[in-house]
Design an enzyme around this catalytic site. Structure first.
Site, short mmCIF file in Angstrom:
data_model
loop_
_atom_site.label_atom_id
_atom_site.label_comp_id
_atom_site.label_asym_id
_atom_site.label_seq_id
_atom_site.Cartn_x
_atom_site.Cartn_y
_atom_site.Cartn_z
N CYS A 32 -2.98 -16.74 38.37
CA CYS A 32 -2.13 -15.64 38.83
C CYS A 32 -2.07 -14.59 37.73
O CYS A 32 -2.04 -14.94 36.55
CB CYS A 32 -0.73 -16.16 39.13
SG CYS A 32 0.39 -14.89 39.75
N CYS A 88 6.46 -19.64 34.02
CA CYS A 88 5.58 -20.29 35.00
C CYS A 88 4.27 -20.75 34.37
O CYS A 88 3.62 -20.01 33.64
CB CYS A 88 5.31 -19.29 36.12
SG CYS A 88 4.05 -19.82 37.28
N GLY A 144 -0.23 -18.63 42.41
CA GLY A 144 -0.58 -17.28 42.83
C GLY A 144 0.56 -16.51 43.47
O GLY A 144 1.54 -17.09 43.93
N LEU A 149 13.90 -13.48 42.20
CA LEU A 149 14.64 -12.43 41.50
C LEU A 149 14.76 -12.78 40.01
O LEU A 149 14.27 -12.05 39.15
CB LEU A 149 16.02 -12.26 42.15
CG LEU A 149 16.87 -11.11 41.60
CD1 LEU A 149 16.19 -9.77 41.83
CD2 LEU A 149 18.27 -11.12 42.22
N ASN A 150 15.45 -13.84 39.73
CA ASN A 150 15.55 -14.42 38.37
C ASN A 150 16.30 -13.59 37.33
O ASN A 150 16.69 -14.11 36.29
CB ASN A 150 14.16 -14.77 37.81
CG ASN A 150 13.43 -15.68 38.76
OD1 ASN A 150 14.05 -16.56 39.37
ND2 ASN A 150 12.15 -15.48 38.95
N ASN A 160 12.56 -25.85 35.46
CA ASN A 160 11.76 -27.04 35.15
C ASN A 160 10.93 -26.76 33.90
O ASN A 160 9.96 -26.01 34.00
CB ASN A 160 10.77 -27.33 36.29
CG ASN A 160 11.47 -27.72 37.55
OD1 ASN A 160 12.31 -28.60 37.56
ND2 ASN A 160 11.11 -27.05 38.65
N CYS A 196 8.81 -26.42 41.05
CA CYS A 196 8.65 -24.97 41.00
C CYS A 196 8.27 -24.50 39.59
O CYS A 196 8.89 -24.90 38.62
CB CYS A 196 9.94 -24.30 41.39
SG CYS A 196 10.08 -24.16 43.14
S1 SF4 Z 1 5.89 -17.44 39.34
FE1 SF4 Z 1 4.43 -16.98 40.96
S2 SF4 Z 1 3.95 -14.82 40.65
FE2 SF4 Z 1 4.90 -15.53 38.72
S3 SF4 Z 1 3.14 -16.14 37.43
FE3 SF4 Z 1 3.86 -17.95 38.55
S4 SF4 Z 1 2.55 -18.06 40.35
FE4 SF4 Z 1 2.41 -15.99 39.55
#
Ligand code: SF4
Length: 359
Positions: A116, A123, A163, A220-221, A296, A339
């Site tokens: 991504c 992430c 992604g 949103l975060n 996480n 997640c």
């Molecule tokens: S949270 Fe979603 S949009 Fe953000 S880097 Fe990870 S996979 Fe990509």
């Protein structure tokens, strides 16, 4: 000659393509499509066609599912959360997660890209960069593998795997049509959810598609621009005001409720002022449901996981602002399937090696 993957098409599209491409044997296209989608097999011989017609079906169309590299399971209250790592035809890998929802029903979290480019700091996938978009058939294949190879009765689909789904709208929107196709997979729009970091062009595109019962949620975060830009680089390009505008305009139906995902990061976005900012952002959006996701920690954690009391306290602040909130139960943490944990270190390492070998 490139063959057309059947599982990337709706029933009507296959009928049309078969009529165009096949001199004979196209009359069984509807049934072939249903067998592929509902039973996971492509078997033109079983429809009473002659050898020539079968040969032309096989010459023009294909049905190949990706190889399952591994399945890692994590037992929970409702059953096992299973992360599948699938090898695509070019050797790259995509991950999907079967999440048990109780009463032998599962939600499948699908990937729309390998890697991504959005670079969200919390992430794992974001650390990979974007390797490539998945095609429509590769997206559908994740469901077919889960149903027909793993035997999981998948009921709901969420585009929340590797992604940013709307960065690959070219494949994702046709995939929504294939999933929703009444003559094929027949998964109701209300059982499909697109999750986005706030890709406004994609949100506008989705609106034009007129998928009125589809679910949409945004990550949103943080509800102030400076913190959100730090956590989610997409916010440097599209600020919260522009995102809010796009969401206000996205009203597919009267009773639509937007999902607002908020990953709670202790010491980063967990103050009372943060909760108030979330409420202010949501105010013009009509009905919303905030999904609070306890962070996480991945391979290089941004912070620790929040304690239960911290999660409760933040939920209380949001509710005091009259926001409906539900806490997402963390499933699959031990197998890096929760997640923000897809694209884990072993997959990243394999992809790096593959990239180097190709260079
Ligand atoms: S949270 Fe979603 S949009 Fe953000 S880097 Fe990870 S996979 Fe990509």
């Amino acid at each position: 000659m490139t063959k057309q993957p059947i599982h990337g098409l709706t029933n009507a599209q296959l009928v049309e393509r078969a009529r165009e491409l096949l001199p004979r044997g196209h009359g069984v296209a509807r049934r072939i499509h249903r067998t592929v989608m509902l039973q996971g097999r492509f078997d033109p011989e079983s429809f009473g066609l002659g050898p020539e017609a079968c040969e032309s079906w096989r010459a023009e169309f294909s049905f190949e599912l990706p190889e399952i590299v591994r399945v890692q399971s994590d037992e929970g209250d409702h059953g096992a959360t299973a992360k599948m790592v699938l090898r695509l035809q070019d050797g790259l890998e995509a991950e999907s997660v079967c999440i048990p929802m109780g009463r032998d029903r599962y939600t499948l979290c699908v990937s729309s890209q390998v890697g991504c480019k959005m670079g969200c700091t919390f992430c794992e996938t974001g650390r990979m960069g974007l390797l490539r978009h998945l095609t429509t058939d590769e997206i559908i294949a994740q469901l077919l593998v889960a149903r027909h190879r793993l035997g999981r009765p998948i009921r709901n689909i969420v585009f929340m795997g590797m992604g940013e789904a709307l960065d690959n709208a070219k494949s994702v929107i046709p995939a929504l049509r294939v999933l929703n196709d009444e003559a094929g997979l027949a998964i109701g729009q209300e059982r499909l959810t697109i999750c986005t970091v706030g890709h406004v062009e994609g949100i506008r595109l989705l609106r034009q598609e007129g998928l009125k019962r589809l679910n949409l949620s945004i990550s949103l975060n943080a509800a102030n621009d400076s913190l959100r830009s730090e956590l989610m680089p997409v916010s440097r390009r599209t600020d919260l005001a522009e995102l809010q505008q796009a969401l206000v305009a996205y009203k597919p139906r009267r009773n639509f409720a937007l999902g607002v995902n908020y990953c709670l990061l202790p010491g980063i976005n967990d103050t009372e002022a943060d909760a108030r900012a979330v409420a202010e952002f949501c105010m013009p959006l009509g009905r919303v449901l905030v999904n609070l996701i306890p962070y996480n920690p991945g391979s290089t954690p941004l912070t620790r996981a929040p304690h239960a009391a911290e999660v409760e306290r933040f939920i209380g602040w949001l509710r005091a602002q009259r926001l409906p909130v539900r806490q997402r139960v963390t499933k699959g943490r031990s197998v890096m399937a929760a997640c923000g944990q897809l694209g884990n270190p072993s997959v990243r390492k394999e992809h790096r090696a593959l990239r180097t070998a190709r260079a």
